[in-house]
Scaffold this motif. Structure first.
Motif, PDB file in Angstrom:
ATOM      1  N   GLU A 199       0.836  -1.209   0.000  1.00  0.00           N
ATOM      2  CA  GLU A 199       0.000   0.000   0.000  1.00  0.00           C
ATOM      3  C   GLU A 199       0.875   1.266   0.000  1.00  0.00           C
ATOM      4  OE1 GLU A 199      -2.842   0.212   3.192  1.00  0.00           O
ATOM      5  OE2 GLU A 199      -3.894   1.915   2.277  1.00  0.00           O
ATOM      6  N   ILE A 200       1.969   1.218   0.759  1.00  0.00           N
ATOM      7  CA  ILE A 200       2.887   2.379   0.778  1.00  0.00           C
ATOM      8  C   ILE A 200       3.481   2.574  -0.626  1.00  0.00           C
ATOM      9  CG2 ILE A 200       5.070   3.263   1.737  1.00  0.00           C
ATOM     10  CD1 ILE A 200       4.342   1.635   4.307  1.00  0.00           C
ATOM     11  N   LEU A 201       3.868   1.450  -1.245  1.00  0.00           N
ATOM     12  CA  LEU A 201       4.444   1.524  -2.599  1.00  0.00           C
ATOM     13  C   LEU A 201       3.459   2.101  -3.603  1.00  0.00           C
ATOM     14  CD1 LEU A 201       6.481  -1.734  -3.245  1.00  0.00           C
ATOM     15  CD2 LEU A 201       7.281   0.625  -3.361  1.00  0.00           C
ATOM     16  N   ASP A 202       2.185   1.696  -3.489  1.00  0.00           N
ATOM     17  CA  ASP A 202       1.160   2.222  -4.397  1.00  0.00           C
ATOM     18  C   ASP A 202       1.136   3.745  -4.326  1.00  0.00           C
ATOM     19  OD1 ASP A 202       0.202  -0.041  -5.527  1.00  0.00           O
ATOM     20  OD2 ASP A 202      -1.429  -0.336  -4.080  1.00  0.00           O
ATOM     21  N   ILE A 203       1.304   4.263  -3.115  1.00  0.00           N
ATOM     22  CA  ILE A 203       1.283   5.727  -2.940  1.00  0.00           C
ATOM     23  C   ILE A 203       2.554   6.340  -3.532  1.00  0.00           C
ATOM     24  CG2 ILE A 203       1.242   7.611  -1.230  1.00  0.00           C
ATOM     25  CD1 ILE A 203      -0.390   5.650   0.569  1.00  0.00           C
ATOM     26  N   LEU A 204       3.716   5.798  -3.129  1.00  0.00           N
ATOM     27  CA  LEU A 204       4.987   6.399  -3.568  1.00  0.00           C
ATOM     28  C   LEU A 204       5.115   6.364  -5.099  1.00  0.00           C
ATOM     29  CD1 LEU A 204       7.478   5.087  -0.837  1.00  0.00           C
ATOM     30  CD2 LEU A 204       6.208   7.249  -0.895  1.00  0.00           C
ATOM     31  N   ALA A 205       4.557   5.330  -5.715  1.00  0.00           N
ATOM     32  CA  ALA A 205       4.686   5.191  -7.174  1.00  0.00           C
ATOM     33  C   ALA A 205       3.927   6.286  -7.928  1.00  0.00           C
ATOM     34  CB  ALA A 205       4.181   3.817  -7.607  1.00  0.00           C
ATOM     35  N   ASP A 206       3.041   6.983  -7.235  1.00  0.00           N
ATOM     36  CA  ASP A 206       2.198   7.976  -7.918  1.00  0.00           C
ATOM     37  C   ASP A 206       2.808   9.380  -7.982  1.00  0.00           C
ATOM     38  OD1 ASP A 206       0.272   6.219  -8.604  1.00  0.00           O
ATOM     39  OD2 ASP A 206      -1.086   6.675  -6.934  1.00  0.00           O
ATOM     40  N   TYR A 207       4.009   9.553  -7.410  1.00  0.00           N
ATOM     41  CA  TYR A 207       4.587  10.914  -7.363  1.00  0.00           C
ATOM     42  C   TYR A 207       5.970  10.921  -8.007  1.00  0.00           C
ATOM     43  CZ  TYR A 207       0.673  11.469  -4.283  1.00  0.00           C
ATOM     44  OH  TYR A 207      -0.605  11.477  -3.788  1.00  0.00           O
ATOM     45  N   PRO A 208       6.368  12.074  -8.559  1.00  0.00           N
ATOM     46  CA  PRO A 208       7.631  12.123  -9.319  1.00  0.00           C
ATOM     47  C   PRO A 208       8.868  12.365  -8.434  1.00  0.00           C
ATOM     48  CG  PRO A 208       6.467  14.204  -9.533  1.00  0.00           C
ATOM     49  CD  PRO A 208       5.614  13.350  -8.666  1.00  0.00           C
ATOM     50  N   PHE A 209       9.144  11.415  -7.565  1.00  0.00           N
ATOM     51  CA  PHE A 209      10.329  11.566  -6.709  1.00  0.00           C
ATOM     52  C   PHE A 209      11.596  11.409  -7.532  1.00  0.00           C
ATOM     53  CE2 PHE A 209       7.111   9.900  -3.699  1.00  0.00           C
ATOM     54  CZ  PHE A 209       7.089  10.989  -2.846  1.00  0.00           C
ATOM     55  N   ASP A 210      12.620  12.128  -7.130  1.00  0.00           N
ATOM     56  CA  ASP A 210      13.918  11.973  -7.782  1.00  0.00           C
ATOM     57  C   ASP A 210      14.428  10.546  -7.568  1.00  0.00           C
ATOM     58  OD1 ASP A 210      16.454  13.276  -8.938  1.00  0.00           O
ATOM     59  OD2 ASP A 210      17.177  12.209  -7.165  1.00  0.00           O
ATOM     60  N   HIS A 211      14.304  10.060  -6.326  1.00  0.00           N
ATOM     61  CA  HIS A 211      14.606   8.660  -6.008  1.00  0.00           C
ATOM     62  C   HIS A 211      13.914   8.304  -4.699  1.00  0.00           C
ATOM     63  CE1 HIS A 211      17.935  10.803  -3.869  1.00  0.00           C
ATOM     64  NE2 HIS A 211      17.721   9.889  -2.948  1.00  0.00           N
ATOM     65  N   VAL A 212      13.858   7.009  -4.420  1.00  0.00           N
ATOM     66  CA  VAL A 212      13.214   6.549  -3.179  1.00  0.00           C
ATOM     67  C   VAL A 212      14.187   5.611  -2.477  1.00  0.00           C
ATOM     68  CG1 VAL A 212      11.293   5.232  -2.201  1.00  0.00           C
ATOM     69  CG2 VAL A 212      10.886   6.728  -4.178  1.00  0.00           C
ATOM     70  N   THR A 213      14.639   6.010  -1.300  1.00  0.00           N
ATOM     71  CA  THR A 213      15.541   5.147  -0.543  1.00  0.00           C
ATOM     72  C   THR A 213      14.711   4.249   0.362  1.00  0.00           C
ATOM     73  OG1 THR A 213      17.205   6.882  -0.569  1.00  0.00           O
ATOM     74  CG2 THR A 213      17.526   5.100   1.009  1.00  0.00           C
ATOM     75  N   VAL A 214      14.978   2.955   0.282  1.00  0.00           N
ATOM     76  CA  VAL A 214      14.179   1.986   1.032  1.00  0.00           C
ATOM     77  C   VAL A 214      15.045   1.318   2.098  1.00  0.00           C
ATOM     78  CG1 VAL A 214      12.662  -0.019   0.860  1.00  0.00           C
ATOM     79  CG2 VAL A 214      12.904   1.520  -1.111  1.00  0.00           C
TER      80      VAL A 214
END
Ligand SMILES: Cc1cc2nc3c(=O)[nH]c(=O)nc-3n(C[C@H](O)[C@H](O)[C@H](O)COP(=O)(O)O)c2cc1C
Length: 301
Positions: free
Chosen positions: A147-162
């Protein structure tokens, strides 16, 4: 492979970043520990110094904020831009209870509805700098990750550190490398792997397991072996003279900035990283009352 030096509040300050870059290098981006944003937007003196161009001369750095307020984040990003930087990071992973109880850091992950509303507000306007996030894979459980990924995937982040742990798992609990693969499969833009990379072998194992891992963030591994990033690029291990120069530079920098006694305490804490569980080293370090005997304690065979 792109290598980020993880932000570690109270450790990875400008003194450490400059000494690291000068002596060992190999790091692409030095991440700044978070600025804790407040309603009055007043930053601490040490936070202002930490982000200043003078403190970061010659380094590629990524400033970071901790907030759950889109307006605060927006104002801070303008400040980051005026400091001369083009990237900024938001921390939605900090597991400290003092942070999460106010719904900040990984506290943001507890409320997916708010998380989406927050990013809707943040991205509603043109941003002065590009934005990335540093997240964990859940609050209570890794089951929250899709569910968190579904949200993060919808925005134009430069990168996502996991950081492949939940809030509950703090820094030493279970680890979920497979969650990173899920992020890659989900098409997250430039995912950066973080968590327990301590050696060249660890990174090679990650690359085998997940060839799409193009960037890693390393924290404790770089404190334990400051030459790790260089080694990952095929360079040599840390020499004794380099380690001597490293600890001396840190001590001298911190002694000047804080106080010699505090600097020694800080150095001792840092020196305990490589030898976790090494009783002899701990005993020698406890007895050491100046920087020379500290260095002897950790460089003696
Ligand atoms: C003492 C300490 C301070 C930290 N401060 C921050 C911070 O300011 N911002 C942040 O995003 N992460 C912070 N972290 C988390 C690290 O950046 C990193 O995600 C964590 O140590 C896991 O990576 P590692 O296994 O490579 O060390 C901190 C960790 C430690 C141990």
């Amino acid at each position: 492979m792109k290598i980020y030096f993880a932000p570690m509040e109270g450790i990875t300050d400008g003194i450490l970043r400059q000494a690291h870059n000068r002596i060992f290098g190999g790091v692409d981006v030095y991440c700044l520990p978070f600025h804790k944003l407040t309603q009055t937007m007043s930053l601490l003196t040490r936070e202002i110094r930490d982000i200043s161009p003078e403190e970061n001369e010659g380094l590629n750095v990524l400033p970071q904020a901790l907030t759950r307020d889109p307006e605060q984040l927006s104002a801070w990003m303008y400040y980051v831009s005026e400091c001369g930087y083009s990237h900024a990071d938001l921390n939605i992973g900090c597991p400290s209870p003092t942070v999460t109880k106010r719904g900040r850091g990984s506290g943001m992950l507890r409320d997916p509805f708010y998380l989406r509303a927050f990013f809707d507000r943040v991205f509603a306007n043109t941003l002065p700098v590009s934005l990335s996030v540093k997240t964990r894979i859940g609050y209570e459980s890794a089951d929250e990750w899709p569910e968190i990924l579904d949200i993060l995937a919808d925005y134009p982040f430069d990168h996502v550190t996991v950081h492949v742990r939940t809030m509950k798992e703090q820094y030493t609990g279970g680890i979920h490398p497979e969650a990173f693969e899920t992020a890659v499969q989900k098409g997250i833009h430039h995912p950066v792997y973080n968590g327990d990379l301590r050696s060249v072998e660890d990174v090679n194992e990650l690359k085998q397991r997940c060839p799409a891992a193009e960037a890693v963030m390393i924290g404790r591994g770089l404190l334990a072996d400051p030459a790790l990033a260089r080694e990952l690029r095929g360079g040599p291990e840390a020499g004794k003279d380099e380690l001597q120069a490293w600890y001396t530079a840190l001590y001298e920098g911190w002694a000047q900035r804080f106080h010699p006694t505090l600097a020694l305490g800080r150095i001792k804490k840092l020196m305990e990283w490589p030898g976790e569980g090494d009783i002899r080293r701990k005993r020698l370090l406890r007895r050491a009352d100046d920087i020379e005997s500290c260095i002897d304690a950790i460089l003696s065979d």
